[in-house]
Design a protein around this motif. Structure first.
Motif, short mmCIF file in Angstrom:
data_model
loop_
_atom_site.label_atom_id
_atom_site.label_comp_id
_atom_site.label_asym_id
_atom_site.label_seq_id
_atom_site.Cartn_x
_atom_site.Cartn_y
_atom_site.Cartn_z
N PRO A 24 22.41 51.94 -38.39
CA PRO A 24 23.84 52.20 -38.20
C PRO A 24 24.32 51.51 -36.92
CG PRO A 24 22.65 54.24 -38.65
CD PRO A 24 21.61 53.17 -38.45
N ALA A 25 25.48 50.92 -37.00
CA ALA A 25 26.01 50.19 -35.85
C ALA A 25 27.52 50.11 -35.96
CB ALA A 25 25.41 48.79 -35.80
N GLY A 26 28.17 49.97 -34.81
CA GLY A 26 29.58 49.63 -34.81
C GLY A 26 29.70 48.22 -35.33
N ARG A 27 30.65 47.99 -36.20
CA ARG A 27 30.78 46.66 -36.80
C ARG A 27 32.22 46.18 -36.71
NH1 ARG A 27 26.14 45.61 -39.76
NH2 ARG A 27 24.86 47.44 -40.04
N THR A 28 32.36 44.89 -36.47
CA THR A 28 33.68 44.28 -36.50
C THR A 28 33.52 42.83 -36.94
OG1 THR A 28 35.76 44.03 -35.31
CG2 THR A 28 33.74 43.50 -34.09
N HIS A 29 34.62 42.28 -37.38
CA HIS A 29 34.59 40.90 -37.86
C HIS A 29 35.65 40.09 -37.11
CE1 HIS A 29 34.26 37.46 -40.41
NE2 HIS A 29 35.52 37.56 -40.75
N GLY A 30 35.22 38.96 -36.58
CA GLY A 30 36.13 38.12 -35.81
C GLY A 30 37.00 37.19 -36.62
N GLY A 31 36.56 36.77 -37.77
CA GLY A 31 37.37 35.95 -38.66
C GLY A 31 37.80 34.61 -38.12
N VAL A 32 36.91 33.88 -37.47
CA VAL A 32 37.23 32.55 -36.96
C VAL A 32 36.92 31.54 -38.06
CG1 VAL A 32 36.63 30.84 -35.20
CG2 VAL A 32 36.68 33.26 -34.60
N GLU A 33 37.82 30.57 -38.22
CA GLU A 33 37.57 29.51 -39.20
C GLU A 33 36.31 28.74 -38.78
OE1 GLU A 33 39.01 28.78 -42.05
OE2 GLU A 33 40.58 30.28 -41.87
N ASP A 34 35.49 28.39 -39.75
CA ASP A 34 34.26 27.64 -39.47
C ASP A 34 34.63 26.19 -39.16
OD1 ASP A 34 31.81 26.38 -39.40
OD2 ASP A 34 31.10 27.22 -41.30
N PRO A 35 34.48 25.78 -37.91
CA PRO A 35 34.89 24.41 -37.56
C PRO A 35 34.03 23.34 -38.24
CG PRO A 35 33.73 25.44 -35.73
CD PRO A 35 33.93 26.49 -36.77
N ASP A 36 32.86 23.72 -38.69
CA ASP A 36 31.99 22.77 -39.38
C ASP A 36 32.58 22.33 -40.73
OD1 ASP A 36 29.55 21.28 -39.29
OD2 ASP A 36 28.75 22.63 -40.82
N LYS A 37 33.52 23.10 -41.24
CA LYS A 37 34.16 22.78 -42.52
C LYS A 37 35.39 21.90 -42.35
CE LYS A 37 31.62 25.88 -44.86
NZ LYS A 37 30.29 25.46 -45.03
N THR A 38 35.74 21.59 -41.11
CA THR A 38 36.94 20.80 -40.83
C THR A 38 36.75 19.36 -41.26
OG1 THR A 38 37.42 22.20 -38.93
CG2 THR A 38 38.52 20.07 -39.00
N THR A 39 37.79 18.82 -41.87
CA THR A 39 37.81 17.40 -42.22
C THR A 39 38.98 16.76 -41.50
OG1 THR A 39 39.17 17.83 -44.18
CG2 THR A 39 36.79 17.80 -44.51
N GLY A 40 38.94 15.47 -41.39
CA GLY A 40 40.02 14.75 -40.72
C GLY A 40 39.46 13.80 -39.69
N SER A 41 40.31 13.45 -38.77
CA SER A 41 39.91 12.51 -37.73
C SER A 41 38.93 13.18 -36.76
CB SER A 41 41.14 12.02 -36.95
OG SER A 41 41.67 13.09 -36.19
N GLU A 42 38.31 12.36 -35.95
CA GLU A 42 37.39 12.89 -34.95
C GLU A 42 38.12 13.84 -34.00
OE1 GLU A 42 34.52 11.19 -31.40
OE2 GLU A 42 34.90 9.92 -33.14
N GLN A 43 39.36 13.51 -33.66
CA GLN A 43 40.15 14.36 -32.78
C GLN A 43 40.46 15.71 -33.44
OE1 GLN A 43 40.95 11.13 -33.41
NE2 GLN A 43 40.47 10.20 -31.44
N GLU A 44 40.75 15.72 -34.73
CA GLU A 44 41.04 16.96 -35.45
C GLU A 44 39.80 17.84 -35.54
OE1 GLU A 44 44.55 15.68 -38.55
OE2 GLU A 44 42.54 14.92 -38.91
N ILE A 45 38.66 17.21 -35.78
CA ILE A 45 37.41 17.96 -35.84
C ILE A 45 37.06 18.53 -34.46
CG2 ILE A 45 34.92 17.75 -36.25
CD1 ILE A 45 35.69 15.67 -38.47
N ASP A 46 37.20 17.70 -33.43
CA ASP A 46 36.95 18.18 -32.06
C ASP A 46 37.88 19.35 -31.72
OD1 ASP A 46 34.97 16.30 -31.69
OD2 ASP A 46 36.20 14.96 -30.44
N ALA A 47 39.13 19.24 -32.12
CA ALA A 47 40.11 20.30 -31.84
C ALA A 47 39.73 21.60 -32.54
CB ALA A 47 41.51 19.86 -32.25
N ALA A 48 39.21 21.51 -33.76
CA ALA A 48 38.79 22.71 -34.50
C ALA A 48 37.63 23.40 -33.79
CB ALA A 48 38.42 22.35 -35.93
#
Length: 90
Positions: A24-48
């Motif tokens: 048993p534990a306290g649980r929470t979820h942060g819900g951050v988008e996985d930046p590894d799934k980002t597509t686009g330019s190198e700058q867009e990926i770096d920004a993610a």
């Protein structure tokens, strides 16, 4: 006595069983988008990746700054704080 806390951080990890801690534990979820799934330019990926890092950094600092009275106090109070932290962006 403090209780265990499990925090999932990526949206696709919400609700998954955590094999490292089945107690048993306290649980929470942060819900951050996985930046590894980002597509686009190198700058867009770096920004993610930068955005994900900033969000996680802020949430970790917020968790680490919780007073001992919250960590060892009533479970409902800790859960409320975990939920609040998981909803913050920065």
């Amino acid at each position: 006595m403090t209780q265990d806390v499990v925090i999932t951080v990526l949206r696709n990890a919400a609700g998954e069983t955590c094999p490292a801690n089945l107690a048993p534990a306290g649980r929470t979820h942060g819900g951050v988008e996985d930046p590894d799934k980002t597509t686009g330019s190198e700058q867009e990926i770096d920004a993610a990746f930068e955005k994900a890092w900033q969000i996680l950094h802020h949430r970790i600092e917020a968790f680490l700054s919780l007073p001992p009275s919250v960590l060892s106090g009533p479970e409902k109070r800790l859960q409320a704080e975990l939920n609040r932290i998981g909803e913050t962006i920065f």
